[in-house]
Scaffold this motif. Structure first.
Motif, PDB file in Angstrom:
ATOM      1  N   SER A 147       0.830  -1.205   0.000  1.00  0.00           N
ATOM      2  CA  SER A 147       0.000   0.000   0.000  1.00  0.00           C
ATOM      3  C   SER A 147       0.861   1.249   0.000  1.00  0.00           C
ATOM      4  O   SER A 147       0.592   2.210  -0.727  1.00  0.00           O
ATOM      5  CB  SER A 147      -0.930   0.016   1.210  1.00  0.00           C
ATOM      6  OG  SER A 147      -1.867  -1.029   1.105  1.00  0.00           O
TER       7      SER A 147
ATOM      8  N   ASP B 217       2.475   1.668  -3.467  1.00  0.00           N
ATOM      9  CA  ASP B 217       1.498   2.159  -4.439  1.00  0.00           C
ATOM     10  C   ASP B 217       1.178   3.635  -4.221  1.00  0.00           C
ATOM     11  O   ASP B 217       1.117   4.417  -5.172  1.00  0.00           O
ATOM     12  CB  ASP B 217       0.213   1.331  -4.396  1.00  0.00           C
ATOM     13  CG  ASP B 217       0.395  -0.052  -4.979  1.00  0.00           C
ATOM     14  OD1 ASP B 217       1.419  -0.292  -5.661  1.00  0.00           O
ATOM     15  OD2 ASP B 217      -0.475  -0.908  -4.748  1.00  0.00           O
ATOM     16  N   ARG B 218       0.960   4.036  -2.967  1.00  0.00           N
ATOM     17  CA  ARG B 218       0.662   5.447  -2.669  1.00  0.00           C
ATOM     18  C   ARG B 218       1.801   6.356  -3.109  1.00  0.00           C
ATOM     19  O   ARG B 218       1.580   7.403  -3.724  1.00  0.00           O
ATOM     20  CB  ARG B 218       0.399   5.644  -1.166  1.00  0.00           C
ATOM     21  CG  ARG B 218      -0.999   5.280  -0.724  1.00  0.00           C
ATOM     22  CD  ARG B 218      -1.278   5.764   0.700  1.00  0.00           C
ATOM     23  NE  ARG B 218      -0.225   5.443   1.655  1.00  0.00           N
ATOM     24  CZ  ARG B 218      -0.129   4.301   2.337  1.00  0.00           C
ATOM     25  NH1 ARG B 218      -1.033   3.351   2.160  1.00  0.00           N
ATOM     26  NH2 ARG B 218       0.847   4.091   3.196  1.00  0.00           N
ATOM     27  N   ASN B 219       3.028   5.966  -2.804  1.00  0.00           N
ATOM     28  CA  ASN B 219       4.187   6.778  -3.188  1.00  0.00           C
ATOM     29  C   ASN B 219       4.334   6.867  -4.700  1.00  0.00           C
ATOM     30  O   ASN B 219       4.632   7.935  -5.240  1.00  0.00           O
ATOM     31  CB  ASN B 219       5.464   6.224  -2.556  1.00  0.00           C
ATOM     32  CG  ASN B 219       5.522   6.470  -1.069  1.00  0.00           C
ATOM     33  OD1 ASN B 219       4.932   7.425  -0.572  1.00  0.00           O
ATOM     34  ND2 ASN B 219       6.208   5.610  -0.352  1.00  0.00           N
TER      35      ASN B 219
ATOM     36  N   GLN C 276       1.564   9.132  -6.138  1.00  0.00           N
ATOM     37  CA  GLN C 276       1.879  10.529  -5.839  1.00  0.00           C
ATOM     38  C   GLN C 276       2.978  11.040  -6.768  1.00  0.00           C
ATOM     39  O   GLN C 276       2.915  12.165  -7.264  1.00  0.00           O
ATOM     40  CB  GLN C 276       2.306  10.671  -4.386  1.00  0.00           C
ATOM     41  CG  GLN C 276       2.524  12.099  -3.948  1.00  0.00           C
ATOM     42  CD  GLN C 276       2.850  12.185  -2.469  1.00  0.00           C
ATOM     43  OE1 GLN C 276       3.256  11.206  -1.837  1.00  0.00           O
ATOM     44  NE2 GLN C 276       2.674  13.362  -1.905  1.00  0.00           N
TER      45      GLN C 276
ATOM     46  N   SER D 127      -4.355   0.710 -10.157  1.00  0.00           N
ATOM     47  CA  SER D 127      -4.225   2.073  -9.625  1.00  0.00           C
ATOM     48  C   SER D 127      -2.903   2.705 -10.066  1.00  0.00           C
ATOM     49  O   SER D 127      -2.864   3.874 -10.451  1.00  0.00           O
ATOM     50  CB  SER D 127      -4.328   2.069  -8.099  1.00  0.00           C
ATOM     51  OG  SER D 127      -3.333   1.229  -7.534  1.00  0.00           O
TER      52      SER D 127
END
Length: 182
Positions: free
Chosen positions: A35, A38-40, A43, A76
């Motif tokens: 997670s 993926d978030r990094n 962004q 994503s």
């Protein structure tokens, strides 16, 4: 390690391999790591294009061809990269990790892409061993590229500036030694 064992592999599989090599990772929650990764990544790609200008030009030249992205990345991340770079409209099909039961090197990801494009043959430009195995098993002609950022220069220098699918196919199959615009 990532270049040899990670590119073209689903993130969970790569992290399991990594965890085997790092004893402290056994107590780490892999879902948290995935997670955060993926978030990094999302962004990073939301506000800047990672697609080189030469590749954008190549995509514009191929805009009337059926194109697909076949990736072992989560949807994503793939969507964020393609939309953040302004290239998602070039692709009629996007096949991601969530779309398959058996990821690369199994042929399923490429077979799904071919079905979505309505084609029975094609050319896969791949930068990973698992991707090349997958594409070949799906019956595609495969061109190995050193990496995604090298795609345009590699295609132009090794295949030529002509982008006729028939000429590129002939080159890959060894029926033509040089493909160039006259």
């Amino acid at each position: 390690m990532y270049r040899d064992d990670g590119i073209g592999q689903p993130d969970p599989e790569f992290l399991r391999r990594l965890a085997r090599d790092i004893s402290s990772a056994e107590s780490t929650d892999m879902n948290q790591i995935l997670s955060a990764k993926d978030r990094n990544f999302i962004q990073l790609v939301q506000n800047q294009s990672l697609i080189p200008n030469d590749t954008l030009k190549l995509l514009r030249e191929l805009r009337n061809r059926p194109l697909a992205i076949v990736t072992s990345s989560p949807r994503s991340a793939a969507t964020a990269l393609l939309e953040g770079s302004g290239v998602s409209h070039f692709f009629s099909a996007i096949v991601c990790f969530e779309d398959v039961l058996t990821p690369k090197p199994d042929p399923e990801p490429y077979l799904i892409a071919m079905r979505r494009l309505g084609v029975t043959t094609g050319i896969a430009f791949e930068d990973s061993a698992s991707g090349r195995t997958s594409a070949r098993a799906a019956g595609l002609h495969v061109v190995e590229v050193p990496g995604p950022r090298d795609l345009s220069a590699f295609v132009r220098s090794n295949i030529g500036s002509s982008l006729s699918i028939e000429q590129v196919s002939a080159f890959i199959q060894g029926r033509a030694t040089v493909v160039r615009n006259a």
